[in-house]
Design a protein around this motif. Structure first.
Motif, PDB file in Angstrom:
ATOM      1  N   ALA A  15       0.969  -1.302   0.179  1.00  0.00           N
ATOM      2  CA  ALA A  15      -0.072  -0.045  -0.008  1.00  0.00           C
ATOM      3  C   ALA A  15       0.972   1.068   0.092  1.00  0.00           C
ATOM      4  CB  ALA A  15      -0.953   0.059   1.064  1.00  0.00           C
ATOM      5  N   VAL A  16       2.006   1.182   0.813  1.00  0.00           N
ATOM      6  CA  VAL A  16       2.922   2.328   0.790  1.00  0.00           C
ATOM      7  C   VAL A  16       3.623   2.494  -0.593  1.00  0.00           C
ATOM      8  CG1 VAL A  16       5.039   3.249   1.661  1.00  0.00           C
ATOM      9  CG2 VAL A  16       3.414   2.090   3.194  1.00  0.00           C
ATOM     10  N   ALA A  17       4.012   1.268  -1.206  1.00  0.00           N
ATOM     11  CA  ALA A  17       4.629   1.563  -2.411  1.00  0.00           C
ATOM     12  C   ALA A  17       3.513   1.843  -3.523  1.00  0.00           C
ATOM     13  CB  ALA A  17       5.169  -0.048  -2.906  1.00  0.00           C
ATOM     14  N   ALA A  18       2.428   1.568  -3.673  1.00  0.00           N
ATOM     15  CA  ALA A  18       1.519   1.845  -4.423  1.00  0.00           C
ATOM     16  C   ALA A  18       0.916   3.362  -4.433  1.00  0.00           C
ATOM     17  CB  ALA A  18       0.290   0.825  -4.437  1.00  0.00           C
ATOM     18  N   SER A  19       1.292   3.968  -3.304  1.00  0.00           N
ATOM     19  CA  SER A  19       0.749   5.322  -2.961  1.00  0.00           C
ATOM     20  C   SER A  19       1.178   6.488  -3.764  1.00  0.00           C
ATOM     21  CB  SER A  19       0.628   5.648  -1.630  1.00  0.00           C
ATOM     22  OG  SER A  19       2.117   5.928  -1.248  1.00  0.00           O
ATOM     23  N   ARG A  38       6.774   0.903  10.014  1.00  0.00           N
ATOM     24  CA  ARG A  38       6.992   2.388  10.205  1.00  0.00           C
ATOM     25  C   ARG A  38       6.538   3.061   8.741  1.00  0.00           C
ATOM     26  NH1 ARG A  38      12.137   4.467  11.646  1.00  0.00           N
ATOM     27  NH2 ARG A  38      10.990   6.368  11.422  1.00  0.00           N
ATOM     28  N   PHE A  39       5.630   4.214   8.804  1.00  0.00           N
ATOM     29  CA  PHE A  39       5.629   4.739   7.608  1.00  0.00           C
ATOM     30  C   PHE A  39       5.227   6.201   7.966  1.00  0.00           C
ATOM     31  CE2 PHE A  39       1.765   2.659   8.563  1.00  0.00           C
ATOM     32  CZ  PHE A  39       0.779   3.468   8.087  1.00  0.00           C
ATOM     33  N   HIS A  40       5.024   6.969   6.976  1.00  0.00           N
ATOM     34  CA  HIS A  40       4.457   8.274   7.332  1.00  0.00           C
ATOM     35  C   HIS A  40       3.928   9.046   6.128  1.00  0.00           C
ATOM     36  CE1 HIS A  40       7.962  10.578   5.699  1.00  0.00           C
ATOM     37  NE2 HIS A  40       8.740   9.579   6.141  1.00  0.00           N
ATOM     38  N   LEU A  41       3.102  10.007   6.167  1.00  0.00           N
ATOM     39  CA  LEU A  41       2.491  10.662   5.094  1.00  0.00           C
ATOM     40  C   LEU A  41       3.532  11.627   4.645  1.00  0.00           C
ATOM     41  CD1 LEU A  41       0.060  10.191   7.207  1.00  0.00           C
ATOM     42  CD2 LEU A  41      -1.100  10.591   4.901  1.00  0.00           C
ATOM     43  N   ALA A  42       3.793  11.706   3.200  1.00  0.00           N
ATOM     44  CA  ALA A  42       4.679  12.952   2.628  1.00  0.00           C
ATOM     45  C   ALA A  42       4.275  14.078   3.069  1.00  0.00           C
ATOM     46  CB  ALA A  42       4.547  12.723   1.085  1.00  0.00           C
ATOM     47  N   ALA A  92      -5.143   3.096   1.069  1.00  0.00           N
ATOM     48  CA  ALA A  92      -5.530   3.390  -0.537  1.00  0.00           C
ATOM     49  C   ALA A  92      -6.618   4.332  -0.318  1.00  0.00           C
ATOM     50  CB  ALA A  92      -5.791   2.067  -1.112  1.00  0.00           C
ATOM     51  N   GLY A  93      -7.534   4.347   0.229  1.00  0.00           N
ATOM     52  CA  GLY A  93      -8.710   5.230   0.239  1.00  0.00           C
ATOM     53  C   GLY A  93      -8.548   6.441   0.839  1.00  0.00           C
ATOM     54  N   PHE A  94      -7.613   6.885   1.965  1.00  0.00           N
ATOM     55  CA  PHE A  94      -7.363   7.861   2.452  1.00  0.00           C
ATOM     56  C   PHE A  94      -6.524   8.667   1.361  1.00  0.00           C
ATOM     57  CE2 PHE A  94      -4.502  10.668   4.837  1.00  0.00           C
ATOM     58  CZ  PHE A  94      -5.555  11.258   5.656  1.00  0.00           C
TER      59      PHE A  94
END
Length: 99
Positions: A15-19, A38-42, A92-94
């Motif tokens: 999901a991270v990679a597809a964003s 761990r992940f974050h929003l750009a 994905a929806g967000f």
């Protein structure tokens, strides 16, 4: 269990990679955990909104470490694959709604 944990982690990391950069995983792929992702929003300004909408959608405890920030999905053995799939779908929806 190890195979199930890899599948769960793959759902979220995919999901991270597809964003297209909407989400960023700061850890190099070779060193990523299958348990604590761990992940974050750009755009960090969207983090509070992400957390609020996720909570409203039944996805809790995604806030990252107090000193590091960002987001963290804990996919311990007791977390079913459906939970990881729900998170990936929410992500994905967000991204569609706010990207």
């Amino acid at each position: 269990m190890a195979a199930a944990n890899r599948r769960k982690a793959t759902l979220v990391y995919d999901a991270v990679a597809a964003s297209d950069g909407f989400y960023v995983a700061p850890v190099a792929p070779a060193h990523r955990s299958n348990t604590n992702l761990r992940f974050h929003l750009a755009d960090d300004a969207l983090t509070a909104r992400f957390l609020a909408e996720a909570e409203a959608d039944g996805l809790a405890n995604l806030r990252g470490h107090p000193h590091i920030g960002g987001l963290r999905a804990s996919l311990y053995n007791a977390m079913p694959e459906a939970g990881a799939a729900a998170l990936a779908g929410f992500m994905a929806g967000f991204a569609r709604r706010h990207g």
